[in-house]
Design an enzyme around this catalytic site. Sequence first.
Site, PDB file in Angstrom:
ATOM      1  N   LYS A   1      -5.651  10.518   0.590  1.00  4.01           N
ATOM      2  CA  LYS A   1      -5.700   9.300   1.314  1.00  4.01           C
ATOM      3  C   LYS A   1      -7.046   8.607   0.728  1.00  4.01           C
ATOM      4  CE  LYS A   1      -7.115   7.134   5.583  1.00  4.01           C
ATOM      5  NZ  LYS A   1      -7.654   7.358   7.130  1.00  4.01           N
TER       6      LYS A   1
ATOM      7  N   SER B   1     -13.532   0.980   9.902  1.00  2.00           N
ATOM      8  CA  SER B   1     -12.776   1.237   8.592  1.00  2.00           C
ATOM      9  C   SER B   1     -13.160   0.357   7.455  1.00  2.00           C
ATOM     10  CB  SER B   1     -11.269   0.824   8.801  1.00  2.00           C
ATOM     11  OG  SER B   1     -10.607   0.757   7.718  1.00  2.00           O
ATOM     12  N   ALA B   2     -13.190   1.139   6.072  1.00  5.01           N
ATOM     13  CA  ALA B   2     -13.566   0.260   4.961  1.00  5.01           C
ATOM     14  C   ALA B   2     -12.653  -0.749   4.890  1.00  5.01           C
ATOM     15  CB  ALA B   2     -13.524   1.273   3.905  1.00  5.01           C
ATOM     16  N   ASP B   3     -11.459  -0.963   5.426  1.00  7.18           N
ATOM     17  CA  ASP B   3     -10.546  -2.071   5.150  1.00  7.18           C
ATOM     18  C   ASP B   3     -11.531  -3.371   5.694  1.00  7.18           C
ATOM     19  OD1 ASP B   3      -8.598  -0.379   4.725  1.00  7.18           O
ATOM     20  OD2 ASP B   3      -7.605  -0.875   6.576  1.00  7.18           O
TER      21      ASP B   3
ATOM     22  N   VAL C   1      -5.627   0.181   2.886  1.00  7.59           N
ATOM     23  CA  VAL C   1      -5.678  -1.361   2.504  1.00  7.59           C
ATOM     24  C   VAL C   1      -6.965  -1.723   1.782  1.00  7.59           C
ATOM     25  CG1 VAL C   1      -6.296  -3.428   3.912  1.00  7.59           C
ATOM     26  CG2 VAL C   1      -4.531  -1.839   4.836  1.00  7.59           C
TER      27      VAL C   1
ATOM     28  N   GLU D   1       1.051  -1.258  -0.049  1.00  4.31           N
ATOM     29  CA  GLU D   1       0.136  -0.023  -0.098  1.00  4.31           C
ATOM     30  C   GLU D   1       0.830   1.483  -0.013  1.00  4.31           C
ATOM     31  OE1 GLU D   1      -1.583   1.698   3.450  1.00  4.31           O
ATOM     32  OE2 GLU D   1      -1.447  -0.123   4.568  1.00  4.31           O
TER      33      GLU D   1
ATOM     34  N   LYS E   1      -3.361  -1.628  15.331  1.00  4.50           N
ATOM     35  CA  LYS E   1      -2.939  -0.852  16.334  1.00  4.50           C
ATOM     36  C   LYS E   1      -4.095  -0.668  17.427  1.00  4.50           C
ATOM     37  CE  LYS E   1       0.909   1.751  14.526  1.00  4.50           C
ATOM     38  NZ  LYS E   1       1.229   2.496  13.398  1.00  4.50           N
TER      39      LYS E   1
ATOM     40  N   ASP F   1     -17.547   4.775  13.234  1.00  6.35           N
ATOM     41  CA  ASP F   1     -16.319   4.753  12.593  1.00  6.35           C
ATOM     42  C   ASP F   1     -15.734   3.334  12.835  1.00  6.35           C
ATOM     43  OD1 ASP F   1     -13.852   5.163  11.591  1.00  6.35           O
ATOM     44  OD2 ASP F   1     -13.179   7.039  12.577  1.00  6.35           O
TER      45      ASP F   1
END
Length: 299
Positions: free
Chosen positions: A84, A138-140, A104, A23, A157, A136
């Site tokens: 981003k 993540s779209a990951d 990602v 990435e 993390k 919230d």
Amino acid sequence: MRIDTSVAVATAIAAKQPLVALESTVIAHGLPYPQNVTVAREMEAVIRAGGATPATIGVVAGVATVGLADEVLERFAQASDVRKLARRDIPLCIADGAYGATTVSATMALAHQKGIEVFATGGIGGVHRDARSSFDISADLTELAKTPVIVVCAGAKSILDLPATVEYLETVGVPVYGYGTNEFPAFYSAKSGLSVNVAADVHTIARAWRAHRALGGGGMIVAVPPPAEYALDPAEIEQHILRALAQADAAGIRGQAVTPFLLSAVMRETSGESMRTNMALLQNNARIAAALAVALAQG
Ligand code: PSU
Ligand code: MN
């Protein structure tokens, strides 16, 4: 849609040789200059040494690109005009003719377009600690649910709600394998207290991947603990993370800006020590991803 490839990537794809996607958000928005470009180059070198071809992914002046040239890596590492990009941000970046670093989710989407099945990174995005109120997530995670790419990472993390992240991955059918461990790593440390299935070696993962694909599955996570000599104390990291979260809250940071803000706040809070851990685990993940890509190519 046009997707450019470097000569090395095009050659490897045509010859059905092993490739590893990388990435570019970790370069542009995850680490400071010049460590970001240094580690990007080191990851590429480690992958070549492992017998695979690295394919760093990004959007270059509106063109989706698989296999970024070295001078483009340098631009991504230094420029402040690089967006981003999660998956949903790719279309407008292309339409605007802009530069974009892929997270990602976006990297998986573009890697899959070129048939690349293995991707190495540091940490994935996940469910944020305040997700109950902020929504919230993540779209990951949704990308992992649908796009067939193996993401080799050091878990995530603990700026995130790691238990919720692991639960989410189970809900959406993403296999999560600890590489030689039954614990989901928390990026800086090997321990999170969360159990996952153990994968003993890359050959086991390659067999599991074929079965997963035969069943119509999407993504898969191979979670590799950070190298032991670089691992940090989880209790100490938690103190830094709590301060970073408080700073984000006080500054009213929302949406896409949350993760980059927290990453740089944690970086500020910790010493150069965390940077060394970060760089060491990125290289380690690249090495294991290359071995996995080679195992998959052997059939
Ligand atoms: N976690 C890290 N380093 C990173 C990222 C996450 O430890 O660089 C980046 C990755 O590109 C990941 C993205 O896909 O942040 C997730 O952003 P968000 O939480 O906005 O979905
Ligand atoms: Mn988010």
